[in-house]
Design a protein around this motif. Structure first.
Motif, PDB file in Angstrom:
ATOM      1  N   GLU A 144       0.830  -1.207   0.000  1.00  0.00           N
ATOM      2  CA  GLU A 144       0.000   0.000   0.000  1.00  0.00           C
ATOM      3  C   GLU A 144       0.865   1.258   0.000  1.00  0.00           C
ATOM      4  OE1 GLU A 144      -3.323   2.237   2.843  1.00  0.00           O
ATOM      5  OE2 GLU A 144      -2.683   0.189   3.295  1.00  0.00           O
ATOM      6  N   LEU A 145       1.955   1.243   0.766  1.00  0.00           N
ATOM      7  CA  LEU A 145       2.864   2.396   0.817  1.00  0.00           C
ATOM      8  C   LEU A 145       3.542   2.633  -0.525  1.00  0.00           C
ATOM      9  CD1 LEU A 145       4.498   1.877   4.332  1.00  0.00           C
ATOM     10  CD2 LEU A 145       2.949   3.714   3.662  1.00  0.00           C
ATOM     11  N   ARG A 146       3.902   1.558  -1.218  1.00  0.00           N
ATOM     12  CA  ARG A 146       4.529   1.713  -2.540  1.00  0.00           C
ATOM     13  C   ARG A 146       3.585   2.439  -3.501  1.00  0.00           C
ATOM     14  NH1 ARG A 146       6.161  -3.947  -1.850  1.00  0.00           N
ATOM     15  NH2 ARG A 146       8.343  -4.037  -1.199  1.00  0.00           N
ATOM     16  N   ASN A 147       2.297   2.090  -3.440  1.00  0.00           N
ATOM     17  CA  ASN A 147       1.322   2.752  -4.298  1.00  0.00           C
ATOM     18  C   ASN A 147       1.068   4.190  -3.863  1.00  0.00           C
ATOM     19  OD1 ASN A 147      -0.132   0.765  -6.347  1.00  0.00           O
ATOM     20  ND2 ASN A 147       0.359  -0.414  -4.510  1.00  0.00           N
ATOM     21  N   ARG A 148       1.040   4.416  -2.559  1.00  0.00           N
ATOM     22  CA  ARG A 148       0.785   5.757  -2.042  1.00  0.00           C
ATOM     23  C   ARG A 148       1.957   6.703  -2.352  1.00  0.00           C
ATOM     24  NH1 ARG A 148      -0.501   5.713   4.118  1.00  0.00           N
ATOM     25  NH2 ARG A 148      -2.018   4.156   3.382  1.00  0.00           N
ATOM     26  N   ILE A 150       3.625   6.957  -4.986  1.00  0.00           N
ATOM     27  CA  ILE A 150       3.590   7.471  -6.358  1.00  0.00           C
ATOM     28  C   ILE A 150       3.021   8.883  -6.402  1.00  0.00           C
ATOM     29  CG2 ILE A 150       2.545   7.113  -8.642  1.00  0.00           C
ATOM     30  CD1 ILE A 150       2.639   4.101  -8.061  1.00  0.00           C
ATOM     31  N   THR A 151       1.993   9.154  -5.617  1.00  0.00           N
ATOM     32  CA  THR A 151       1.342  10.472  -5.641  1.00  0.00           C
ATOM     33  C   THR A 151       1.714  11.340  -4.445  1.00  0.00           C
ATOM     34  OG1 THR A 151      -0.600   9.505  -4.539  1.00  0.00           O
ATOM     35  CG2 THR A 151      -0.636   9.603  -6.938  1.00  0.00           C
ATOM     36  N   ALA A 152       2.593  10.833  -3.587  1.00  0.00           N
ATOM     37  CA  ALA A 152       2.969  11.604  -2.394  1.00  0.00           C
ATOM     38  C   ALA A 152       3.858  12.787  -2.788  1.00  0.00           C
ATOM     39  CB  ALA A 152       3.706  10.717  -1.398  1.00  0.00           C
ATOM     40  N   PRO A 153       3.721  13.951  -2.100  1.00  0.00           N
ATOM     41  CA  PRO A 153       4.558  15.118  -2.409  1.00  0.00           C
ATOM     42  C   PRO A 153       5.976  14.941  -1.881  1.00  0.00           C
ATOM     43  CG  PRO A 153       3.172  15.580  -0.528  1.00  0.00           C
ATOM     44  CD  PRO A 153       2.745  14.234  -1.029  1.00  0.00           C
ATOM     45  N   GLU A 154       6.888  15.688  -2.456  1.00  0.00           N
ATOM     46  CA  GLU A 154       8.266  15.656  -1.964  1.00  0.00           C
ATOM     47  C   GLU A 154       8.350  16.308  -0.594  1.00  0.00           C
ATOM     48  OE1 GLU A 154      10.866  14.243  -3.127  1.00  0.00           O
ATOM     49  OE2 GLU A 154      10.168  13.613  -5.111  1.00  0.00           O
ATOM     50  N   ASN A 155       7.615  17.431  -0.429  1.00  0.00           N
ATOM     51  CA  ASN A 155       7.617  18.166   0.835  1.00  0.00           C
ATOM     52  C   ASN A 155       6.189  18.624   1.159  1.00  0.00           C
ATOM     53  OD1 ASN A 155      10.626  18.413   1.324  1.00  0.00           O
ATOM     54  ND2 ASN A 155      10.472  19.329  -0.720  1.00  0.00           N
ATOM     55  N   SER A 156       5.943  18.886   2.442  1.00  0.00           N
ATOM     56  CA  SER A 156       4.638  19.395   2.861  1.00  0.00           C
ATOM     57  C   SER A 156       4.773  20.124   4.193  1.00  0.00           C
ATOM     58  CB  SER A 156       3.631  18.240   2.990  1.00  0.00           C
ATOM     59  OG  SER A 156       2.402  18.727   3.472  1.00  0.00           O
ATOM     60  N   ARG A 157       4.058  21.259   4.307  1.00  0.00           N
ATOM     61  CA  ARG A 157       4.056  21.993   5.571  1.00  0.00           C
ATOM     62  C   ARG A 157       3.043  21.410   6.558  1.00  0.00           C
ATOM     63  NH1 ARG A 157       4.357  28.337   3.587  1.00  0.00           N
ATOM     64  NH2 ARG A 157       6.406  28.177   2.534  1.00  0.00           N
ATOM     65  N   ILE A 158       2.164  20.554   6.083  1.00  0.00           N
ATOM     66  CA  ILE A 158       1.169  19.916   6.958  1.00  0.00           C
ATOM     67  C   ILE A 158       1.853  18.762   7.692  1.00  0.00           C
ATOM     68  CG2 ILE A 158      -1.063  18.756   7.040  1.00  0.00           C
ATOM     69  CD1 ILE A 158      -1.730  20.104   4.379  1.00  0.00           C
ATOM     70  N   PRO A 159       1.864  18.801   9.048  1.00  0.00           N
ATOM     71  CA  PRO A 159       2.636  17.814   9.827  1.00  0.00           C
ATOM     72  C   PRO A 159       2.225  16.367   9.556  1.00  0.00           C
ATOM     73  CG  PRO A 159       1.962  19.655  11.207  1.00  0.00           C
ATOM     74  CD  PRO A 159       1.246  19.815   9.910  1.00  0.00           C
ATOM     75  N   TRP A 160       0.918  16.151   9.424  1.00  0.00           N
ATOM     76  CA  TRP A 160       0.465  14.761   9.275  1.00  0.00           C
ATOM     77  C   TRP A 160       0.433  14.283   7.822  1.00  0.00           C
ATOM     78  CZ3 TRP A 160      -2.566  18.810  11.108  1.00  0.00           C
ATOM     79  CH2 TRP A 160      -3.542  19.296  10.227  1.00  0.00           C
ATOM     80  N   GLN A 218       1.717  12.712   4.557  1.00  0.00           N
ATOM     81  CA  GLN A 218       2.787  11.775   4.239  1.00  0.00           C
ATOM     82  C   GLN A 218       3.546  12.230   2.990  1.00  0.00           C
ATOM     83  OE1 GLN A 218       1.025   7.772   4.035  1.00  0.00           O
ATOM     84  NE2 GLN A 218       2.233   7.268   5.840  1.00  0.00           N
ATOM     85  N   THR A 219       4.833  12.414   3.168  1.00  0.00           N
ATOM     86  CA  THR A 219       5.693  12.762   2.037  1.00  0.00           C
ATOM     87  C   THR A 219       6.441  11.505   1.583  1.00  0.00           C
ATOM     88  OG1 THR A 219       7.549  13.298   3.489  1.00  0.00           O
ATOM     89  CG2 THR A 219       6.009  15.094   2.939  1.00  0.00           C
ATOM     90  N   LYS A 220       7.119  11.650   0.451  1.00  0.00           N
ATOM     91  CA  LYS A 220       7.895  10.507  -0.040  1.00  0.00           C
ATOM     92  C   LYS A 220       8.941  10.070   0.976  1.00  0.00           C
ATOM     93  CE  LYS A 220       7.561  10.734  -5.111  1.00  0.00           C
ATOM     94  NZ  LYS A 220       6.313  11.495  -5.193  1.00  0.00           N
ATOM     95  N   ALA A 221       9.552  11.047   1.653  1.00  0.00           N
ATOM     96  CA  ALA A 221      10.596  10.727   2.645  1.00  0.00           C
ATOM     97  C   ALA A 221      10.002   9.958   3.828  1.00  0.00           C
ATOM     98  CB  ALA A 221      11.263  12.012   3.120  1.00  0.00           C
ATOM     99  N   LYS A 222       8.839  10.433   4.310  1.00  0.00           N
ATOM    100  CA  LYS A 222       8.199   9.735   5.429  1.00  0.00           C
ATOM    101  C   LYS A 222       7.792   8.318   5.036  1.00  0.00           C
ATOM    102  CE  LYS A 222       6.327  13.850   7.763  1.00  0.00           C
ATOM    103  NZ  LYS A 222       5.090  14.568   8.158  1.00  0.00           N
ATOM    104  N   ILE A 223       7.282   8.172   3.837  1.00  0.00           N
ATOM    105  CA  ILE A 223       6.888   6.844   3.368  1.00  0.00           C
ATOM    106  C   ILE A 223       8.113   5.944   3.232  1.00  0.00           C
ATOM    107  CG2 ILE A 223       5.953   5.584   1.382  1.00  0.00           C
ATOM    108  CD1 ILE A 223       3.978   7.865   0.983  1.00  0.00           C
ATOM    109  N   ASP A 224       9.202   6.502   2.733  1.00  0.00           N
ATOM    110  CA  ASP A 224      10.440   5.723   2.604  1.00  0.00           C
ATOM    111  C   ASP A 224      10.923   5.226   3.958  1.00  0.00           C
ATOM    112  OD1 ASP A 224      10.473   5.983  -0.121  1.00  0.00           O
ATOM    113  OD2 ASP A 224      11.858   7.703  -0.147  1.00  0.00           O
ATOM    114  N   ASP A 225      10.835   6.103   4.970  1.00  0.00           N
ATOM    115  CA  ASP A 225      11.254   5.717   6.328  1.00  0.00           C
ATOM    116  C   ASP A 225      10.386   4.569   6.851  1.00  0.00           C
ATOM    117  OD1 ASP A 225      13.254   7.579   6.360  1.00  0.00           O
ATOM    118  OD2 ASP A 225      12.103   9.095   7.484  1.00  0.00           O
TER     119      ASP A 225
END
Length: 410
Positions: free
Chosen positions: A141-145, A147-157, A159-166
């Motif tokens: 599910e994370l691999r699919n998510r 794809i459309t995740a932003p590189e960065n976001s000011r919204i704390p919750w 999910q960015t690509k970096a957070k998903i990678d972690d």
């Protein structure tokens, strides 16, 4: 003893009859009590009083519930002899309805006797498998998510690509740890089974953990082991009895019901193999064969491109492998069924002796000899005769086996 010649002697005759009957009862009670008494040369192992202290914790804690269940089953079993085979009258008991009550009570007893170290290890293995499956699903599910995740976001919750990678990296570590723990389960299970007198090699233990009959085989082995310990405890209790033939009858009856219980578990496994597992496997094979034939036909049609025909050919080979593994699976089930039927044959012979002795105990019985004979039968029976079948000839075959197993358990 002959009847009195005159009415005047009836009171004397009645008194003599009571004394005669009382004397015979006491003689029988002393005789049976003597059978239970330990002789000087008796061994202190196997069926000693100490063996009764080896009851598994769950069985010991539910001892009253277990013995009451066995006694209730015995009452229904005695009742079975007096009931009609079938009745068209509503709410009128017959052998079928009474038999269903007996089976329900046997299931209650099994739920107590199924507890043990081996069952706990198997349960832990199942928990690890479920956890790994959920983690892999989350990873997908994370691999699919991502794809459309932003590189960065000011919204704390957010999910960015970096957070998903972690999170994905953490999940992969958790999966690796759980798979390592699952691999270690094999040796733990082998040790636990060895404790109850069943020695399996690594490949047999692997089949036990991965096959659809694994739970049934494991439960039967644990129940069988616990029944042996319970029988030894009943003998110990019977030895402490002094003059009560009614108590002797109760213990003999419990022993008979325990024989019924073992047959119940073994016959249930045969039923599952014949009515559930093999029909499902044959359905899988029928589906795979239809897909394989369709793939072969289309792989030879020029309407498709070369790559498409190559894909159909690969699909045909994949379904051929599914059929091969399913056939091996059926061989495995047939081997397990054959071994179980051999156990059933021996158990029925022992049950026949137990039943005959129980009926004899209505006068008197040699419970001590019965139990000793039964325990010898238990020691020689192979409740789990695993086949020398090596079905995991390759990693691909193992994956196919696991996929078929998943479909069988749906």
């Amino acid at each position: 003893m002959s009847a009195p010649a005159s009415a005047a002697s009836w009171s004397e005759y009645w008194a003599a009859t009571k004394n005669y009957a009382s004397g015979k009862w006491n003689d029988a009670a002393v005789y049976v009590s003597g059978l239970f008494a330990k002789k000087d040369g008796d061994s202190q192992t196997g069926t000693s009083s100490q063996s009764g202290d080896n009851l598994p914790k769950a069985v010991a804690e539910n001892w009253g519930k277990l013995t009451n269940t066995l006694s209730d089953t015995l009452t229904l079993r005695d009742k079975q002899e007096t009931l009609p085979k079938s009745s068209w009258l509503p709410f009128r008991e017959d052998q079928k309805s009474n038999g269903q009550k007996i089976n329900a009570l046997l299931d209650q007893a099994v739920s107590i006797l199924v507890n043990g170290d081996a069952a706990e290890v198997r349960k832990n293995a199942g928990g690890l498998k479920n956890r790994i499956a959920k983690q892999r699903a989350e990873l997908d599910e994370l691999r699919n998510r991502r794809i459309t995740a932003p590189e960065n976001s000011r919204i704390p919750w957010k999910q960015t690509k970096a957070k998903i990678d972690d999170r994905m990296a953490g999940l992969q570590e958790e999966i690796a740890d759980n798979e390592e723990a699952l691999n270690a389960i094999n040796s733990k299970l082998a040790d636990a089974l060895k404790e109850i007198g069943l020695e399996l090699d690594a490949s047999q233990t692997d089949i036990l953990l991965n096959s659809v009959t694994g739970d049934d085989l494991m439960n039967n082995a644990v129940v069988f082991s616990n029944v042996k310990i319970v029988v030894e405890k009943l003998e110990d209790l019977a030895q402490n009895d002094t003059n009560t033939l009614e108590t002797t009858k109760r213990y003999t009856g419990m022993y008979l019901v325990l024989n019924d219980l073992l047959l119940h578990t073994q016959e249930d496994l045969v039923r599952k193999i014949d009515e559930e597992y093999k029909p499902q496997l044959k359905a899988i094979m029928t589906e795979a064969e239809a897909i394989r034939k369709d793939a072969i036909t289309k792989s030879n049609q020029n309407a498709y491109t070369k790559d498409q025909r190559r894909g159909f050919a690969a699909n045909a080979q994949s379904n051929a492998l599914t059929i091969q593994v399913a056939n091996l699976y059926i061989d495995l089930l047939d081997t397990q069924k054959s071994g179980t039927l051999e156990s059933i044959k021996s158990l029925k012979l022992n049950r026949d002796l137990a039943e005959n002795t129980y009926k004899t105990v209505r006068s008197s019985a040699e419970l001590r000899g019965l139990i000793r004979t039964g325990l010898k039968v238990f020691d020689t029976l192979e409740t789990l005769k695993m086949p020398e079948l090596k079905i995991f000839e390759s990693g691909t075959m193992r994956l196919e086996f696991e996929e078929i197993n998943r479909r069988l358990k749906q």
